[in-house]
Design a protein around this motif. Structure first.
Motif, PDB file in Angstrom:
ATOM      1  N   ALA A   1       0.759  -1.155   0.040  1.00 45.23           N
ATOM      2  CA  ALA A   1       0.077  -0.145  -0.023  1.00 45.23           C
ATOM      3  C   ALA A   1       0.855   1.335   0.023  1.00 45.23           C
ATOM      4  O   ALA A   1       1.108   1.946   0.940  1.00 45.23           O
ATOM      5  CB  ALA A   1      -1.012   0.031   1.184  1.00 45.23           C
ATOM      6  N   THR A   2       1.483   1.597  -1.125  1.00 48.27           N
ATOM      7  CA  THR A   2       1.996   2.987  -1.284  1.00 48.27           C
ATOM      8  C   THR A   2       1.298   3.970  -1.938  1.00 48.27           C
ATOM      9  O   THR A   2      -0.162   3.589  -1.825  1.00 48.27           O
ATOM     10  CB  THR A   2       3.299   2.700  -2.439  1.00 48.27           C
ATOM     11  OG1 THR A   2       2.883   2.326  -3.456  1.00 48.27           O
ATOM     12  CG2 THR A   2       4.048   1.927  -1.613  1.00 48.27           C
TER      13      THR A   2
ATOM     14  N   GLN B   1      -1.773   2.873  -4.725  1.00 45.85           N
ATOM     15  CA  GLN B   1      -2.779   1.570  -4.090  1.00 45.85           C
ATOM     16  C   GLN B   1      -3.650   2.253  -2.873  1.00 45.85           C
ATOM     17  O   GLN B   1      -4.862   1.767  -2.779  1.00 45.85           O
ATOM     18  CB  GLN B   1      -1.939   0.504  -3.623  1.00 45.85           C
ATOM     19  CG  GLN B   1      -1.260  -0.291  -4.555  1.00 45.85           C
ATOM     20  CD  GLN B   1       0.253   0.087  -5.017  1.00 45.85           C
ATOM     21  OE1 GLN B   1       0.783   1.087  -4.596  1.00 45.85           O
ATOM     22  NE2 GLN B   1       0.576  -0.225  -6.069  1.00 45.85           N
ATOM     23  N   ARG B   2      -3.162   3.107  -2.141  1.00 46.54           N
ATOM     24  CA  ARG B   2      -3.852   3.905  -1.046  1.00 46.54           C
ATOM     25  C   ARG B   2      -4.694   4.666  -1.780  1.00 46.54           C
ATOM     26  O   ARG B   2      -6.171   4.384  -1.271  1.00 46.54           O
ATOM     27  CB  ARG B   2      -2.940   4.713  -0.278  1.00 46.54           C
ATOM     28  CG  ARG B   2      -3.896   5.582   0.917  1.00 46.54           C
ATOM     29  CD  ARG B   2      -3.090   6.310   1.655  1.00 46.54           C
ATOM     30  NE  ARG B   2      -1.869   5.860   2.364  1.00 46.54           N
ATOM     31  CZ  ARG B   2      -2.238   5.115   3.543  1.00 46.54           C
ATOM     32  NH1 ARG B   2      -3.230   5.137   4.046  1.00 46.54           N
ATOM     33  NH2 ARG B   2      -1.325   4.734   4.452  1.00 46.54           N
TER      34      ARG B   2
ATOM     35  N   ARG C   1      -7.712   2.155  -2.963  1.00 48.30           N
ATOM     36  CA  ARG C   1      -8.443   1.584  -1.560  1.00 48.30           C
ATOM     37  C   ARG C   1      -9.334   2.494  -1.190  1.00 48.30           C
ATOM     38  O   ARG C   1     -10.518   2.439  -0.828  1.00 48.30           O
ATOM     39  CB  ARG C   1      -7.518   1.007  -0.786  1.00 48.30           C
ATOM     40  CG  ARG C   1      -8.052   0.298   0.506  1.00 48.30           C
ATOM     41  CD  ARG C   1      -7.107  -0.362   1.184  1.00 48.30           C
ATOM     42  NE  ARG C   1      -6.080  -1.226   0.456  1.00 48.30           N
ATOM     43  CZ  ARG C   1      -6.885  -2.657   0.327  1.00 48.30           C
ATOM     44  NH1 ARG C   1      -7.722  -3.208   0.734  1.00 48.30           N
ATOM     45  NH2 ARG C   1      -5.970  -3.346  -0.305  1.00 48.30           N
ATOM     46  N   GLU C   2      -8.885   3.954  -0.975  1.00 47.08           N
ATOM     47  CA  GLU C   2      -9.609   4.829  -0.255  1.00 47.08           C
ATOM     48  C   GLU C   2     -10.606   5.220  -1.126  1.00 47.08           C
ATOM     49  O   GLU C   2     -11.766   5.646  -0.599  1.00 47.08           O
ATOM     50  CB  GLU C   2      -8.650   6.014   0.194  1.00 47.08           C
ATOM     51  CG  GLU C   2      -7.437   5.673   1.205  1.00 47.08           C
ATOM     52  CD  GLU C   2      -8.025   5.143   2.623  1.00 47.08           C
ATOM     53  OE1 GLU C   2      -9.244   5.439   2.791  1.00 47.08           O
ATOM     54  OE2 GLU C   2      -7.460   4.589   3.284  1.00 47.08           O
TER      55      GLU C   2
ATOM     56  N   SER D   1      -5.624   2.964 -10.286  1.00 47.98           N
ATOM     57  CA  SER D   1      -4.393   2.765  -9.798  1.00 47.98           C
ATOM     58  C   SER D   1      -3.404   2.835 -10.975  1.00 47.98           C
ATOM     59  O   SER D   1      -2.303   1.992 -11.173  1.00 47.98           O
ATOM     60  CB  SER D   1      -4.080   1.515  -8.917  1.00 47.98           C
ATOM     61  OG  SER D   1      -4.433   0.251  -9.735  1.00 47.98           O
TER      62      SER D   1
ATOM     63  N   HIS E   1      -7.761   9.576   5.864  1.00 51.22           N
ATOM     64  CA  HIS E   1      -7.509   8.036   5.922  1.00 51.22           C
ATOM     65  C   HIS E   1      -6.849   7.577   7.022  1.00 51.22           C
ATOM     66  O   HIS E   1      -6.992   6.462   7.443  1.00 51.22           O
ATOM     67  CB  HIS E   1      -6.867   7.476   4.700  1.00 51.22           C
ATOM     68  CG  HIS E   1      -5.809   8.334   4.439  1.00 51.22           C
ATOM     69  ND1 HIS E   1      -5.651   9.388   3.537  1.00 51.22           N
ATOM     70  CD2 HIS E   1      -4.332   8.100   4.783  1.00 51.22           C
ATOM     71  CE1 HIS E   1      -4.358   9.826   3.445  1.00 51.22           C
ATOM     72  NE2 HIS E   1      -3.765   8.910   3.989  1.00 51.22           N
TER      73      HIS E   1
ATOM     74  N   ASP F   1       0.443   2.209   9.205  1.00 48.77           N
ATOM     75  CA  ASP F   1      -0.347   3.679   9.265  1.00 48.77           C
ATOM     76  C   ASP F   1      -0.446   4.052  10.820  1.00 48.77           C
ATOM     77  O   ASP F   1      -0.315   5.338  11.214  1.00 48.77           O
ATOM     78  CB  ASP F   1      -1.672   3.346   8.743  1.00 48.77           C
ATOM     79  CG  ASP F   1      -1.812   3.391   7.160  1.00 48.77           C
ATOM     80  OD1 ASP F   1      -0.910   3.695   6.822  1.00 48.77           O
ATOM     81  OD2 ASP F   1      -2.869   3.247   6.671  1.00 48.77           O
TER      82      ASP F   1
ATOM     83  N   GLU G   1      -1.290  14.673   4.821  1.00 43.74           N
ATOM     84  CA  GLU G   1      -1.329  13.728   5.977  1.00 43.74           C
ATOM     85  C   GLU G   1      -0.612  14.431   7.308  1.00 43.74           C
ATOM     86  O   GLU G   1      -1.055  14.403   8.334  1.00 43.74           O
ATOM     87  CB  GLU G   1      -0.469  12.371   5.568  1.00 43.74           C
ATOM     88  CG  GLU G   1      -1.339  11.530   4.640  1.00 43.74           C
ATOM     89  CD  GLU G   1      -0.598  10.253   4.427  1.00 43.74           C
ATOM     90  OE1 GLU G   1      -1.109   9.132   4.024  1.00 43.74           O
ATOM     91  OE2 GLU G   1       0.881  10.335   4.602  1.00 43.74           O
TER      92      GLU G   1
END
Length: 368
Positions: free
Chosen positions: A30-31, A34-35, A38-39, A100, A179, A261, A289
């Protein structure tokens, strides 16, 4: 099994859905890319307009399901072969949503989310094979996809330029920063790496040469404060080729690799500041973030970062180690500046929510 039988199989799996989501990313680390996939899917499942979301994934036992979505293992094979050949067959008449960066070049009328134009703009920072494949794939998908999406106006303009398509054909879906909100921070990470709260500078990214880690190290060394540590979080990736070793430069420069995370959140919360002088960025989630978790930021005045970070960050020239060092000193030793950026950063990052991103994505899909 015939092509018609395979298409019927996905019809059974997804009912009357118009879309099936490419879940190849569920088997990858999950870099950033990919994050995002997913999110976005998690947020889509939470929209009241959405009944359910089906994510098609390759067979295997290393798949991390997407919360709230219906995960379906289909076909055979894995990796690029599965994505290029098997998924399009199984999708039948359903439109494939690729979030992605990649999709099948053999399938027209897809949805493709291209995260940036780095393979065109900074080609030397990618392996030859990766660069060649992505250039070909982007060029084809830009012409055959029904919907092209990206995450910033900067990326839209660069993709339009290189793929030779009108910018109006590319929709912009800004990304989220919330996230980590529901994750409990793991303060044990400080003891694991010999860190003291408020006594380290944090840098987070994959170890892509465009992230400018060499100049980060140079700038930190010019600060010349032995009471501070530089903590570098990131995963090495062979697609970027070899980069200089940053793990043995000095005792107070600590490369900790990939972290969970919960540990990442703790690092954001305990760092004195966050530094991100990236030379090239299609969007830039890590600064948001950091802002969201109360960490003042120093970022590059380059690519999409001014667009994304607005007036909530301190800026530097990413090509000048001296300027990075000077701005870093200002941030490290001026408590009023840190407090101001901490306040502005939290307000700014709070505007970037995955639910908002999902609503924009849904609007783009409804146009189809």
């Amino acid at each position: 099994m015939s092509t018609r039988t395979l298409a019927n199989a996905i019809d059974t799996l997804t009912g009357q859905d118009n879309f099936v989501y490419n879940g190849r990313f569920t088997g990858q680390k999950a870099t950033g890319v990919q994050r995002v996939a997913r999110e976005l899917i998690v947020a889509m499942t939470q929209l009241p307009e959405i009944d359910h979301v089906t994510v098609a994934v390759p067979p295997g036992d290393k798949i991390l399901p997407v919360d709230g979505a219906q995960t379906r293992k289909i076909g055979f094979g894995r990796g690029l072969f599965w994505e290029q050949v098997i998924l399009p067959i199984f999708a039948g008449r359903r439109r494939i949503v690729n979030l992605s960066n990649s999709g099948s070049i053999f399938r027209p009328r897809q949805v493709i989310f291209m995260h940036d134009a780095a393979v065109f703009d900074t080609p030397a920072h990618f392996s030859l094979r990766f660069r060649a494949w992505y250039r070909i794939m982007f060029w084809i998908l830009a012409r055959t996809s029904s919907c092209i999406l990206t995450n910033s106006d900067f990326s839209r303009q660069r993709l339009a330029h290189h793929c030779r398509v009108p910018a109006s054909r590319i929709g912009v879906v800004p990304l989220g920063s919330d996230h980590l909100d529901t994750i409990e921070s793991d303060d044990n990470v400080l003891g694991e790496h010999g860190l003291n709260s408020n006594q380290f500078v944090l840098a987070v990214s994959n170890l892509n040469p465009t992230k400018n880690f060499a100049r980060i190290v140079e700038a930190f060394q010019r600060v010349n404060d032995s009471s501070l540590d530089l903590v570098i979080v990131g995963m090495k990736n062979p697609i970027f080729g070899e980069i200089d070793d940053i793990s043995n430069v000095a005792p107070n420069i600590k490369y900790v690799g990939y972290v969970s995370d919960s540990k990442l959140k703790a690092l954001y919360q305990h760092a004195r500041c966050f530094v991100y002088p990236s030379i090239y960025e299609g969007f830039g989630i890590p600064p948001l973030e950091a802002m969201k978790n109360g960490c003042p930021t120093l970022v590059a005045s380059a690519a999409a970062l001014p667009e994304v970070c607005g007036d909530a960050s301190l800026y530097c020239d990413p090509y000048s180690s001296d300027d990075i060092a000077d701005k870093l000193k200002s941030l490290l030793y001026t408590s009023e500046l840190r407090a101001d950026l901490r306040r502005r950063g939290h307000l700014h990052a709070s505007k970037y929510r995955w639910q908002t991103s999902a609503k924009i994505l849904l609007t783009e899909l409804e146009k189809l």
